[in-house]
Design a protein around this motif. Structure first.
Motif, short mmCIF file in Angstrom:
data_model
loop_
_atom_site.label_atom_id
_atom_site.label_comp_id
_atom_site.label_asym_id
_atom_site.label_seq_id
_atom_site.Cartn_x
_atom_site.Cartn_y
_atom_site.Cartn_z
N LYS A 13 60.85 46.04 52.37
CA LYS A 13 59.64 45.50 52.97
C LYS A 13 58.46 45.73 52.04
O LYS A 13 58.33 46.79 51.45
N SER A 14 57.62 44.75 51.96
CA SER A 14 56.42 44.83 51.14
C SER A 14 55.38 45.69 51.83
O SER A 14 55.31 45.75 53.06
N ASP A 16 51.21 47.63 51.07
CA ASP A 16 50.01 47.73 50.24
C ASP A 16 49.70 49.21 50.04
O ASP A 16 48.57 49.66 50.22
#
Length: 160
Positions: A13-14, A16
């Motif tokens: 999963k991406s 930030d």
């Protein structure tokens, strides 16, 4: 991307994380052969910019400060840059976003989180030398690097 690489990334999963933890995000603007010569005063950079007047940038990027309470730019590109003159030839991105200067975002930033300190630079060239010992993953040929540590004031900045 190969099938093996796609399989290895399945379920990843991406996030930030860098912005969430340190308040910065690397951009993808792929700026080439440009000099970052807008340097903050040493009193505003924990002394890191002492004796630093300019830094080189070869196929690198600027950063976005996402949380100014945790991160601060200390070296910027000059104003008046254009994508036509300052874009890395192999880039898929447009190059310069905002014409350089403060609005482009810093090339070098520092941060503080709790008791730790961090530093970020938008290019690997300043820390390289001209003797790569690794291969290009696309074609297997010797990787070309710059002797960036001795270029401009890169070594001076990085030795802090």
């Amino acid at each position: 991307m190969s099938d093996a690489e796609k399989e290895a990334l399945e379920g990843v999963k991406s996030s930030d994380w860098l912005a969430e933890e340190f308040g910065v995000r690397f951009r993808y603007n792929s700026i080439d052969n440009t000099e970052a010569n807008v340097i903050v005063d040493p009193e505003e950079s924990f002394g890191i910019t002492e004796s630093v007047d300019s830094l080189s940038l070869h196929a690198g990027s600027t950063l976005a400060i996402m949380d100014p309470d945790r991160a601060k730019g200390i070296a910027f590109l000059p104003e008046g840059l254009t994508p036509e003159e300052n874009k890395w030839g192999n880039a898929v991105d447009q190059g310069v976003y905002h014409g350089g200067g403060i609005d482009e975002g810093p090339y070098v930033a520092i941060g503080k989180k709790e008791l730790g300190k961090s530093a970020f630079i938008g290019d690997s060239s300043p820390v390289e030398d001209a003797t790569p010992k690794y291969r290009n993953e696309e074609h297997g040929g010797q990787k070309r690097t710059y002797d960036g540590f001795i270029d401009k004031d890169n070594g001076q900045l990085l030795s802090k």
